[in-house]
Design an enzyme around this catalytic site. Structure first.
Site, short mmCIF file in Angstrom:
data_model
loop_
_atom_site.label_atom_id
_atom_site.label_comp_id
_atom_site.label_asym_id
_atom_site.label_seq_id
_atom_site.Cartn_x
_atom_site.Cartn_y
_atom_site.Cartn_z
N LYS A 270 0.84 -1.21 0.00
CA LYS A 270 0.00 0.00 0.00
C LYS A 270 0.87 1.26 0.00
CE LYS A 270 -3.18 2.52 3.05
NZ LYS A 270 -3.85 2.49 4.38
N ASP A 275 -2.66 10.30 3.96
CA ASP A 275 -4.06 9.92 4.09
C ASP A 275 -4.80 10.86 5.04
OD1 ASP A 275 -6.48 8.62 4.05
OD2 ASP A 275 -5.86 7.03 5.43
N LYS A 282 -10.26 12.32 8.70
CA LYS A 282 -9.77 11.87 10.00
C LYS A 282 -9.77 13.04 11.00
CE LYS A 282 -6.45 8.51 8.12
NZ LYS A 282 -6.96 7.30 8.78
N ASP A 293 1.64 6.15 5.81
CA ASP A 293 0.63 5.28 5.21
C ASP A 293 1.11 4.61 3.93
OD1 ASP A 293 -1.81 4.16 5.80
OD2 ASP A 293 -2.95 5.56 4.59
N ASP A 352 -12.24 6.73 4.03
CA ASP A 352 -11.03 6.50 4.82
C ASP A 352 -10.63 5.03 4.81
OD1 ASP A 352 -8.88 7.20 6.40
OD2 ASP A 352 -9.99 7.01 8.28
N GLU A 354 -9.55 3.49 2.26
CA GLU A 354 -9.06 3.63 0.89
C GLU A 354 -7.96 2.65 0.54
OE1 GLU A 354 -5.70 4.79 2.89
OE2 GLU A 354 -7.75 5.35 3.38
N ARG A 356 -7.61 -0.54 0.99
CA ARG A 356 -8.08 -1.79 0.39
C ARG A 356 -8.53 -1.57 -1.06
NH1 ARG A 356 -12.39 -2.41 5.08
NH2 ARG A 356 -10.59 -1.41 6.07
#
Length: 506
Positions: A270, A275, A282, A293, A352, A354, A356
Protein backbone atom coordinates in the site's frame (compact mmCIF):
# COMPACT_ATOMS: atom_id res chain seq x y z
CA UNK A 1 17.75 9.43 -0.55
CA UNK A 2 17.24 10.87 -4.00
CA UNK A 3 16.91 9.54 -7.55
CA UNK A 4 20.52 10.55 -8.12
CA UNK A 5 21.64 8.58 -5.06
CA UNK A 6 18.99 5.91 -4.43
CA UNK A 7 18.98 3.87 -1.26
CA UNK A 8 20.42 4.23 2.21
CA UNK A 9 24.19 4.50 2.53
CA UNK A 10 25.21 2.06 5.27
CA UNK A 11 28.40 2.21 7.34
CA UNK A 12 31.31 0.20 5.95
CA UNK A 13 31.75 -3.22 7.55
CA UNK A 14 34.94 -5.25 7.78
CA UNK A 15 35.51 -8.63 9.41
CA UNK A 16 38.64 -9.23 11.47
CA UNK A 17 39.93 -12.08 13.62
CA UNK A 18 41.78 -9.83 16.07
CA UNK A 19 41.80 -6.48 17.79
CA UNK A 20 43.89 -3.70 16.23
CA UNK A 21 47.59 -3.80 17.10
CA UNK A 22 47.78 -0.04 17.61
CA UNK A 23 45.66 2.31 19.66
CA UNK A 24 42.39 3.08 17.89
CA UNK A 25 39.74 5.76 18.37
CA UNK A 26 37.09 3.05 18.09
CA UNK A 27 34.74 1.95 20.85
CA UNK A 28 34.88 -1.77 21.66
CA UNK A 29 31.46 -3.35 22.24
CA UNK A 30 31.56 -6.24 24.71
CA UNK A 31 28.57 -8.39 25.74
CA UNK A 32 28.01 -8.91 29.47
CA UNK A 33 25.51 -10.86 31.56
CA UNK A 34 24.27 -10.76 35.11
CA UNK A 35 26.59 -12.68 37.42
CA UNK A 36 25.37 -15.74 39.32
CA UNK A 37 25.84 -13.82 42.55
CA UNK A 38 23.75 -10.65 42.87
CA UNK A 39 26.71 -8.79 44.31
CA UNK A 40 29.02 -9.91 41.50
CA UNK A 41 27.65 -7.37 39.03
CA UNK A 42 28.11 -7.69 35.28
CA UNK A 43 30.23 -10.54 33.94
CA UNK A 44 31.91 -10.50 30.53
CA UNK A 45 30.63 -13.22 28.19
CA UNK A 46 33.38 -15.70 27.22
CA UNK A 47 35.30 -13.85 24.55
CA UNK A 48 38.21 -15.17 22.40
CA UNK A 49 39.45 -11.63 21.70
CA UNK A 50 40.05 -10.62 25.32
CA UNK A 51 42.71 -12.07 27.61
CA UNK A 52 42.20 -12.56 31.33
CA UNK A 53 43.83 -9.21 32.13
CA UNK A 54 41.43 -7.29 29.86
CA UNK A 55 38.38 -9.17 31.16
CA UNK A 56 39.40 -8.49 34.74
CA UNK A 57 40.00 -4.83 33.98
CA UNK A 58 36.53 -4.45 32.42
CA UNK A 59 34.74 -6.31 35.21
CA UNK A 60 36.48 -4.31 37.96
CA UNK A 61 35.45 -1.06 36.24
CA UNK A 62 31.88 -2.29 35.87
CA UNK A 63 31.68 -3.36 39.51
CA UNK A 64 32.98 0.03 40.62
CA UNK A 65 30.07 1.64 38.77
CA UNK A 66 27.53 -0.86 40.11
CA UNK A 67 26.79 -1.95 36.56
CA UNK A 68 24.54 -4.90 35.81
CA UNK A 69 24.23 -7.08 32.71
CA UNK A 70 20.47 -6.90 32.27
CA UNK A 71 18.99 -6.98 28.79
CA UNK A 72 19.82 -3.81 26.85
CA UNK A 73 21.63 -2.20 29.81
CA UNK A 74 24.75 -0.34 28.72
CA UNK A 75 27.79 0.91 30.60
CA UNK A 76 30.83 2.65 29.14
CA UNK A 77 34.22 2.20 30.79
CA UNK A 78 37.92 2.73 30.06
CA UNK A 79 40.25 -0.26 29.80
CA UNK A 80 43.81 1.05 29.38
CA UNK A 81 45.23 -2.35 28.44
CA UNK A 82 43.07 -2.51 25.31
CA UNK A 83 43.92 -0.73 22.02
CA UNK A 84 40.63 1.21 21.92
CA UNK A 85 39.34 4.53 23.22
CA UNK A 86 36.76 2.92 25.50
CA UNK A 87 34.68 -0.17 26.10
CA UNK A 88 30.88 -0.29 25.89
CA UNK A 89 29.43 -3.17 27.88
CA UNK A 90 25.97 -4.15 26.66
CA UNK A 91 23.76 -6.48 28.66
CA UNK A 92 22.33 -9.75 27.38
CA UNK A 93 20.50 -10.67 30.58
CA UNK A 94 21.05 -14.06 32.16
CA UNK A 95 23.80 -16.48 30.98
CA UNK A 96 22.69 -18.85 28.21
CA UNK A 97 24.09 -21.73 26.17
CA UNK A 98 22.59 -20.23 23.01
CA UNK A 99 21.69 -16.64 22.27
CA UNK A 100 18.53 -15.80 20.25
CA UNK A 101 19.49 -13.78 17.19
CA UNK A 102 17.05 -10.98 17.98
CA UNK A 103 18.47 -10.59 21.49
CA UNK A 104 21.90 -9.99 19.92
CA UNK A 105 20.35 -7.70 17.28
CA UNK A 106 18.60 -5.65 19.96
CA UNK A 107 21.74 -5.42 22.10
CA UNK A 108 23.75 -4.21 19.11
CA UNK A 109 21.07 -1.68 18.25
CA UNK A 110 20.96 -0.38 21.81
CA UNK A 111 24.74 -0.05 21.79
CA UNK A 112 24.75 1.84 18.50
CA UNK A 113 22.05 4.27 19.65
CA UNK A 114 24.13 5.16 22.71
CA UNK A 115 27.22 6.09 20.72
CA UNK A 116 26.36 9.53 19.38
CA UNK A 117 29.46 11.14 17.93
CA UNK A 118 31.28 7.83 17.53
CA UNK A 119 32.40 7.09 13.98
CA UNK A 120 34.04 3.68 14.47
CA UNK A 121 33.13 0.63 16.55
CA UNK A 122 34.61 -2.81 17.02
CA UNK A 123 32.13 -5.42 18.16
CA UNK A 124 32.62 -8.78 19.81
CA UNK A 125 28.87 -9.44 19.69
CA UNK A 126 29.62 -10.70 16.20
CA UNK A 127 31.30 -13.82 17.59
CA UNK A 128 27.91 -14.80 19.06
CA UNK A 129 25.91 -14.04 15.91
CA UNK A 130 27.69 -12.03 13.25
CA UNK A 131 24.69 -11.28 11.05
CA UNK A 132 22.49 -10.21 13.94
CA UNK A 133 25.24 -8.00 15.38
CA UNK A 134 25.92 -6.23 12.09
CA UNK A 135 22.21 -5.75 11.35
CA UNK A 136 21.58 -4.40 14.83
CA UNK A 137 24.48 -1.96 14.71
CA UNK A 138 23.47 -0.52 11.33
CA UNK A 139 19.80 -0.28 12.24
CA UNK A 140 20.52 1.12 15.68
CA UNK A 141 22.83 3.77 14.21
CA UNK A 142 20.21 4.82 11.65
CA UNK A 143 19.36 8.51 11.61
CA UNK A 144 17.23 10.63 9.29
CA UNK A 145 18.27 14.27 9.07
CA UNK A 146 17.54 15.16 5.43
CA UNK A 147 15.32 18.08 6.41
CA UNK A 148 17.38 19.59 9.21
CA UNK A 149 19.21 22.86 8.75
CA UNK A 150 22.71 23.48 10.05
CA UNK A 151 21.15 24.74 13.26
CA UNK A 152 19.81 21.33 14.33
CA UNK A 153 21.57 18.84 12.05
CA UNK A 154 23.98 16.40 13.75
CA UNK A 155 27.45 17.86 13.95
CA UNK A 156 29.13 14.47 13.57
CA UNK A 157 29.11 11.97 10.73
CA UNK A 158 27.55 9.26 12.86
CA UNK A 159 28.68 5.66 12.76
CA UNK A 160 30.61 5.15 9.53
CA UNK A 161 32.83 2.12 10.24
CA UNK A 162 32.06 -1.22 11.85
CA UNK A 163 34.66 -3.90 12.52
CA UNK A 164 33.07 -7.24 13.34
CA UNK A 165 35.37 -9.58 15.23
CA UNK A 166 34.98 -13.23 14.30
CA UNK A 167 37.16 -16.17 15.24
CA UNK A 168 36.83 -17.33 11.64
CA UNK A 169 37.24 -14.35 9.30
CA UNK A 170 37.29 -16.35 6.07
CA UNK A 171 35.37 -15.55 2.91
CA UNK A 172 32.20 -17.31 4.09
CA UNK A 173 32.11 -15.13 7.19
CA UNK A 174 32.65 -12.00 5.12
CA UNK A 175 29.76 -13.08 2.89
CA UNK A 176 27.59 -13.36 6.00
CA UNK A 177 28.55 -9.83 6.97
CA UNK A 178 27.71 -8.51 3.52
CA UNK A 179 24.34 -10.23 3.62
CA UNK A 180 23.65 -8.50 6.93
CA UNK A 181 24.66 -5.15 5.42
CA UNK A 182 22.32 -5.70 2.48
CA UNK A 183 19.39 -6.61 4.72
CA UNK A 184 19.95 -3.68 7.08
CA UNK A 185 20.36 -1.33 4.11
CA UNK A 186 17.01 -2.49 2.72
CA UNK A 187 15.29 -1.86 6.06
CA UNK A 188 16.90 1.57 6.34
CA UNK A 189 15.86 2.41 2.78
CA UNK A 190 12.25 1.59 3.68
CA UNK A 191 12.62 3.79 6.77
CA UNK A 192 13.89 6.66 4.63
CA UNK A 193 10.83 6.41 2.39
CA UNK A 194 8.48 6.45 5.38
CA UNK A 195 10.28 9.32 7.10
CA UNK A 196 10.30 11.54 4.00
CA UNK A 197 7.45 14.05 4.51
CA UNK A 198 4.46 13.99 2.12
CA UNK A 199 5.40 17.44 0.84
CA UNK A 200 8.42 15.75 -0.74
CA UNK A 201 7.18 12.19 -1.31
CA UNK A 202 3.97 12.26 -3.35
CA UNK A 203 2.95 9.57 -5.86
CA UNK A 204 4.97 10.83 -8.84
CA UNK A 205 8.09 11.38 -6.72
CA UNK A 206 7.68 8.04 -4.94
CA UNK A 207 7.43 6.32 -8.32
CA UNK A 208 10.50 8.19 -9.55
CA UNK A 209 12.57 7.09 -6.57
CA UNK A 210 11.31 3.50 -6.74
CA UNK A 211 12.21 3.42 -10.43
CA UNK A 212 15.72 4.70 -9.69
CA UNK A 213 16.22 2.04 -7.02
CA UNK A 214 14.91 -0.66 -9.32
CA UNK A 215 17.06 0.33 -12.26
CA UNK A 216 20.16 0.55 -10.05
CA UNK A 217 19.48 -3.04 -8.93
CA UNK A 218 18.90 -4.31 -12.48
CA UNK A 219 15.14 -4.79 -12.15
CA UNK A 220 12.59 -4.52 -14.92
CA UNK A 221 10.59 -1.35 -14.24
CA UNK A 222 7.15 -0.25 -15.42
CA UNK A 223 5.35 2.90 -14.25
CA UNK A 224 1.70 3.67 -15.10
CA UNK A 225 0.57 7.29 -14.72
CA UNK A 226 -2.96 8.46 -14.02
CA UNK A 227 -4.00 8.44 -17.69
CA UNK A 228 -2.75 4.89 -18.19
CA UNK A 229 -4.44 3.78 -14.98
CA UNK A 230 -7.79 5.24 -16.06
CA UNK A 231 -7.53 3.70 -19.53
CA UNK A 232 -6.72 0.24 -18.11
CA UNK A 233 -9.59 0.34 -15.60
CA UNK A 234 -7.80 0.68 -12.27
CA UNK A 235 -10.89 2.12 -10.63
CA UNK A 236 -9.67 1.78 -7.05
CA UNK A 237 -6.39 3.63 -7.56
CA UNK A 238 -8.00 6.30 -9.72
CA UNK A 239 -10.93 6.73 -7.33
CA UNK A 240 -8.74 7.22 -4.27
CA UNK A 241 -6.33 9.53 -6.09
CA UNK A 242 -8.90 11.73 -7.81
CA UNK A 243 -9.26 14.09 -4.85
CA UNK A 244 -5.61 15.13 -4.99
CA UNK A 245 -3.84 17.58 -7.28
CA UNK A 246 -0.99 15.04 -7.30
CA UNK A 247 -2.24 12.10 -9.38
CA UNK A 248 -1.66 8.42 -8.64
CA UNK A 249 0.85 5.94 -10.03
CA UNK A 250 1.32 2.18 -10.27
CA UNK A 251 4.90 0.89 -10.18
CA UNK A 252 5.93 -2.62 -11.20
CA UNK A 253 9.40 -3.91 -10.31
CA UNK A 254 10.47 -7.37 -11.49
CA UNK A 255 13.41 -9.52 -10.41
CA UNK A 256 14.00 -12.41 -12.80
CA UNK A 257 16.11 -14.80 -10.77
CA UNK A 258 14.68 -18.18 -11.58
CA UNK A 259 14.48 -20.59 -14.49
CA UNK A 260 11.39 -22.05 -16.06
CA UNK A 261 10.66 -24.28 -13.06
CA UNK A 262 11.35 -21.75 -10.32
CA UNK A 263 8.67 -20.24 -8.12
CA UNK A 264 7.15 -16.82 -8.75
CA UNK A 265 6.27 -14.57 -5.81
CA UNK A 266 4.11 -11.46 -6.10
CA UNK A 267 4.61 -8.62 -3.64
CA UNK A 268 2.00 -5.89 -3.20
CA UNK A 269 2.33 -2.87 -0.89
CA UNK A 270 0.00 0.00 0.00
CA UNK A 271 1.45 3.33 -1.13
CA UNK A 272 -0.82 6.06 0.23
CA UNK A 273 1.70 8.89 0.46
CA UNK A 274 -0.65 10.81 2.75
CA UNK A 275 -4.06 9.92 4.09
CA UNK A 276 -6.47 12.61 5.29
CA UNK A 277 -9.32 10.12 5.11
CA UNK A 278 -10.76 11.96 2.13
CA UNK A 279 -14.34 13.18 2.54
CA UNK A 280 -14.61 10.84 5.57
CA UNK A 281 -11.89 13.00 7.06
CA UNK A 282 -9.77 11.87 10.00
CA UNK A 283 -9.55 13.81 13.29
CA UNK A 284 -6.78 16.42 13.27
CA UNK A 285 -4.99 14.91 16.27
CA UNK A 286 -2.07 12.75 15.10
CA UNK A 287 -3.02 13.03 11.44
CA UNK A 288 0.65 13.83 10.76
CA UNK A 289 1.40 10.18 11.48
CA UNK A 290 -0.25 9.41 8.15
CA UNK A 291 3.04 10.24 6.47
CA UNK A 292 3.62 6.54 7.21
CA UNK A 293 0.63 5.28 5.21
CA UNK A 294 2.94 4.14 2.44
CA UNK A 295 4.96 1.92 4.80
CA UNK A 296 3.83 -1.23 3.03
CA UNK A 297 4.91 0.09 -0.37
CA UNK A 298 8.24 1.23 1.09
CA UNK A 299 8.93 -2.25 2.46
CA UNK A 300 7.91 -3.95 -0.80
CA UNK A 301 10.18 -1.74 -2.91
CA UNK A 302 13.08 -2.34 -0.53
CA UNK A 303 12.44 -6.10 -0.48
CA UNK A 304 12.39 -6.67 -4.23
CA UNK A 305 15.60 -4.65 -4.56
CA UNK A 306 17.15 -6.79 -1.81
CA UNK A 307 16.06 -9.96 -3.60
CA UNK A 308 17.94 -8.76 -6.68
CA UNK A 309 21.06 -7.86 -4.69
CA UNK A 310 21.05 -11.29 -3.07
CA UNK A 311 20.42 -12.94 -6.46
CA UNK A 312 17.57 -15.08 -5.15
CA UNK A 313 16.84 -17.91 -7.64
CA UNK A 314 13.13 -17.10 -7.91
CA UNK A 315 11.06 -14.53 -9.78
CA UNK A 316 9.79 -11.69 -7.60
CA UNK A 317 7.29 -9.21 -9.05
CA UNK A 318 6.30 -6.16 -7.01
CA UNK A 319 3.10 -4.29 -7.84
CA UNK A 320 2.95 -1.02 -5.93
CA UNK A 321 -0.07 1.33 -6.11
CA UNK A 322 0.62 4.93 -5.05
CA UNK A 323 -1.97 7.63 -4.34
CA UNK A 324 -2.72 10.55 -2.05
CA UNK A 325 -6.11 10.52 -0.31
CA UNK A 326 -7.36 14.11 -0.09
CA UNK A 327 -10.77 15.86 0.32
CA UNK A 328 -11.64 18.21 -2.52
CA UNK A 329 -14.32 19.03 -5.08
CA UNK A 330 -13.08 16.11 -7.17
CA UNK A 331 -12.75 13.55 -4.34
CA UNK A 332 -14.87 10.42 -4.31
CA UNK A 333 -17.85 10.57 -1.96
CA UNK A 334 -19.31 8.12 0.53
CA UNK A 335 -21.94 6.30 -1.49
CA UNK A 336 -20.04 6.40 -4.79
CA UNK A 337 -19.59 3.16 -6.71
CA UNK A 338 -16.31 2.33 -8.43
CA UNK A 339 -15.16 -0.61 -10.50
CA UNK A 340 -12.02 -2.32 -9.32
CA UNK A 341 -9.48 -3.57 -11.86
CA UNK A 342 -10.90 -6.87 -13.04
CA UNK A 343 -14.56 -5.83 -12.91
CA UNK A 344 -15.83 -6.12 -9.33
CA UNK A 345 -17.98 -3.12 -8.36
CA UNK A 346 -17.63 -1.55 -4.91
CA UNK A 347 -19.81 0.85 -2.96
CA UNK A 348 -17.50 3.24 -1.13
CA UNK A 349 -19.21 3.72 2.21
CA UNK A 350 -16.17 5.24 3.87
CA UNK A 351 -13.45 7.04 1.93
CA UNK A 352 -11.03 6.50 4.82
CA UNK A 353 -11.06 2.77 4.00
CA UNK A 354 -9.06 3.63 0.89
CA UNK A 355 -6.09 1.31 1.24
CA UNK A 356 -8.08 -1.79 0.39
CA UNK A 357 -9.36 -0.08 -2.78
CA UNK A 358 -5.91 0.53 -4.25
CA UNK A 359 -4.66 -2.84 -3.00
CA UNK A 360 -7.51 -4.73 -4.64
CA UNK A 361 -6.54 -3.30 -8.03
CA UNK A 362 -2.91 -4.22 -7.45
CA UNK A 363 -3.72 -7.73 -6.23
CA UNK A 364 -5.78 -8.50 -9.35
CA UNK A 365 -2.97 -7.20 -11.57
CA UNK A 366 -0.37 -9.19 -9.61
CA UNK A 367 -2.40 -12.38 -10.00
CA UNK A 368 -2.32 -11.95 -13.80
CA UNK A 369 1.35 -12.95 -13.57
CA UNK A 370 0.23 -16.37 -12.27
CA UNK A 371 2.35 -16.28 -9.10
CA UNK A 372 2.70 -19.29 -6.83
CA UNK A 373 2.59 -17.01 -3.79
CA UNK A 374 1.39 -13.49 -3.09
CA UNK A 375 2.41 -11.37 -0.10
CA UNK A 376 0.63 -8.08 0.45
CA UNK A 377 1.47 -5.65 3.24
CA UNK A 378 -0.14 -2.41 4.33
CA UNK A 379 -0.77 0.04 7.11
CA UNK A 380 -4.38 -0.94 6.69
CA UNK A 381 -6.46 -0.73 9.87
CA UNK A 382 -6.43 0.95 13.24
CA UNK A 383 -8.03 -2.29 14.39
CA UNK A 384 -4.62 -3.97 14.09
CA UNK A 385 -3.35 -1.72 16.87
CA UNK A 386 -6.40 -2.42 19.02
CA UNK A 387 -6.04 -6.18 18.58
CA UNK A 388 -2.27 -6.66 18.66
CA UNK A 389 -0.63 -3.46 19.87
CA UNK A 390 2.12 -1.32 18.42
CA UNK A 391 4.75 -3.97 17.67
CA UNK A 392 2.90 -7.04 16.39
CA UNK A 393 1.77 -7.26 12.75
CA UNK A 394 -1.36 -9.25 12.01
CA UNK A 395 -0.93 -11.97 9.35
CA UNK A 396 -3.97 -13.26 7.46
CA UNK A 397 -4.46 -15.32 4.31
CA UNK A 398 -4.26 -18.93 3.12
CA UNK A 399 -3.96 -20.97 6.31
CA UNK A 400 -0.73 -22.83 5.57
CA UNK A 401 1.09 -19.92 3.95
CA UNK A 402 -0.19 -17.49 6.59
CA UNK A 403 1.31 -19.67 9.33
CA UNK A 404 4.57 -19.98 7.40
CA UNK A 405 4.85 -16.20 7.06
CA UNK A 406 4.01 -15.62 10.74
CA UNK A 407 6.56 -18.20 11.88
CA UNK A 408 9.32 -16.66 9.76
CA UNK A 409 8.34 -13.19 10.94
CA UNK A 410 8.76 -14.28 14.54
CA UNK A 411 12.11 -15.89 13.73
CA UNK A 412 13.55 -12.62 12.40
CA UNK A 413 12.21 -10.54 15.28
CA UNK A 414 9.35 -8.74 13.49
CA UNK A 415 6.85 -10.92 15.39
CA UNK A 416 3.95 -11.29 12.96
CA UNK A 417 0.99 -13.13 14.46
CA UNK A 418 -1.41 -15.40 12.56
CA UNK A 419 -5.04 -14.23 12.52
CA UNK A 420 -8.18 -15.92 11.09
CA UNK A 421 -10.51 -14.80 8.32
CA UNK A 422 -13.91 -16.15 9.45
CA UNK A 423 -16.24 -16.87 6.53
CA UNK A 424 -19.19 -15.09 8.12
CA UNK A 425 -17.41 -11.73 7.86
CA UNK A 426 -18.02 -11.66 4.12
CA UNK A 427 -21.71 -11.09 4.82
CA UNK A 428 -20.78 -7.80 6.52
CA UNK A 429 -19.42 -6.53 3.18
CA UNK A 430 -22.67 -6.87 1.25
CA UNK A 431 -23.88 -3.81 -0.62
CA UNK A 432 -27.40 -2.98 -1.75
CA UNK A 433 -26.16 -1.42 -5.02
CA UNK A 434 -22.81 -3.07 -5.87
CA UNK A 435 -20.93 -6.36 -5.60
CA UNK A 436 -19.24 -5.32 -2.36
CA UNK A 437 -19.09 -2.49 0.17
CA UNK A 438 -15.66 -1.34 1.26
CA UNK A 439 -16.49 -1.45 4.98
CA UNK A 440 -18.86 -3.38 7.22
CA UNK A 441 -21.56 -1.88 9.37
CA UNK A 442 -20.06 -3.49 12.47
CA UNK A 443 -17.45 -1.96 14.75
CA UNK A 444 -15.93 -5.37 15.46
CA UNK A 445 -13.13 -7.37 13.80
CA UNK A 446 -12.05 -4.45 11.61
CA UNK A 447 -8.65 -5.96 10.78
CA UNK A 448 -10.22 -9.27 9.77
CA UNK A 449 -12.94 -7.57 7.72
CA UNK A 450 -10.25 -5.75 5.74
CA UNK A 451 -8.45 -9.05 5.14
CA UNK A 452 -11.73 -10.61 4.06
CA UNK A 453 -12.24 -7.80 1.54
CA UNK A 454 -8.78 -8.35 0.03
CA UNK A 455 -9.34 -12.11 -0.18
CA UNK A 456 -12.09 -11.48 -2.73
CA UNK A 457 -9.47 -10.29 -5.23
CA UNK A 458 -6.90 -13.07 -4.88
CA UNK A 459 -7.03 -15.51 -7.79
CA UNK A 460 -7.91 -19.14 -7.13
CA UNK A 461 -4.87 -21.33 -6.53
CA UNK A 462 -2.60 -18.55 -5.30
CA UNK A 463 -1.22 -19.00 -1.79
CA UNK A 464 -1.36 -15.57 -0.20
CA UNK A 465 -0.71 -13.63 2.96
CA UNK A 466 -1.78 -10.14 4.07
CA UNK A 467 0.39 -8.42 6.71
CA UNK A 468 -1.27 -5.53 8.52
CA UNK A 469 1.45 -3.20 9.84
CA UNK A 470 -0.68 -0.19 10.79
CA UNK A 471 1.27 0.42 14.00
CA UNK A 472 4.48 -1.64 13.58
CA UNK A 473 5.53 0.34 10.47
CA UNK A 474 5.83 3.60 12.41
CA UNK A 475 7.08 3.99 15.96
CA UNK A 476 5.36 6.97 17.58
CA UNK A 477 7.03 6.32 20.95
CA UNK A 478 10.63 6.32 22.07
CA UNK A 479 13.36 4.27 20.39
CA UNK A 480 14.14 0.77 21.65
CA UNK A 481 16.67 -1.87 20.63
CA UNK A 482 17.43 -1.33 16.96
CA UNK A 483 14.09 0.42 16.35
CA UNK A 484 14.14 4.22 16.08
CA UNK A 485 11.34 6.70 16.48
CA UNK A 486 9.51 7.09 13.14
CA UNK A 487 9.73 4.62 10.27
CA UNK A 488 10.76 1.11 11.32
CA UNK A 489 11.10 -0.69 7.97
CA UNK A 490 8.74 -3.47 9.11
CA UNK A 491 8.03 -5.96 7.47
CA UNK A 492 11.02 -5.89 5.07
CA UNK A 493 12.93 -8.59 6.95
CA UNK A 494 9.83 -10.78 7.18
CA UNK A 495 9.17 -10.66 3.46
CA UNK A 496 12.81 -11.30 2.59
CA UNK A 497 12.90 -14.28 4.97
CA UNK A 498 9.84 -15.70 3.21
CA UNK A 499 11.44 -15.18 -0.21
CA UNK A 500 14.59 -16.96 0.94
CA UNK A 501 12.52 -19.80 2.38
CA UNK A 502 10.63 -20.18 -0.90
CA UNK A 503 13.90 -20.12 -2.84
CA UNK A 504 15.27 -22.88 -0.61
CA UNK A 505 12.18 -25.03 -0.12
CA UNK A 506 9.64 -24.07 -2.78
Amino acid sequence: MSPANPGYQAPSVTVSSSLPKRKSDAVLIVPVVNGQDEDAGATVVANPFLDAEAVGEIEVALKALGAKGGTDQITRVVAPSLPVASVLAVGLGKPRDEWPADLVRRAAGTAARSLNGTESVITTLSDIDLEAAVEGLILGAYRFSDFRSEKTAPKDAGLTKITALAADAKSATKAQAQRAVDIATAVATARDFVNTPPSHLFPAEFAKRAKALGEAAGLEVEVLDDKALAKAGYGGIVGVGQGSSRPPRLVRLTHRGGGRKSKTVALVGKGITFDTGGISIKPAANMHHMTSDMGGAAAVVATVVLAAKQKLPIDVIATVPMAENMPSATAQRPGDVLTQYGGITVEVLNTDAEGRLILADAIVRACEDNPDYLIETSTLTGAQTVALGARTPGVMGSDEFRDRVAELSQAVGENGWAMPLPEELKDDLKSTVADLANVSGSRYAGMLVAGTYLREFVADGVEWAHIDIAAPAYNTGGPWGYTPKGGTGVPTRTMFAVLEDIADNG
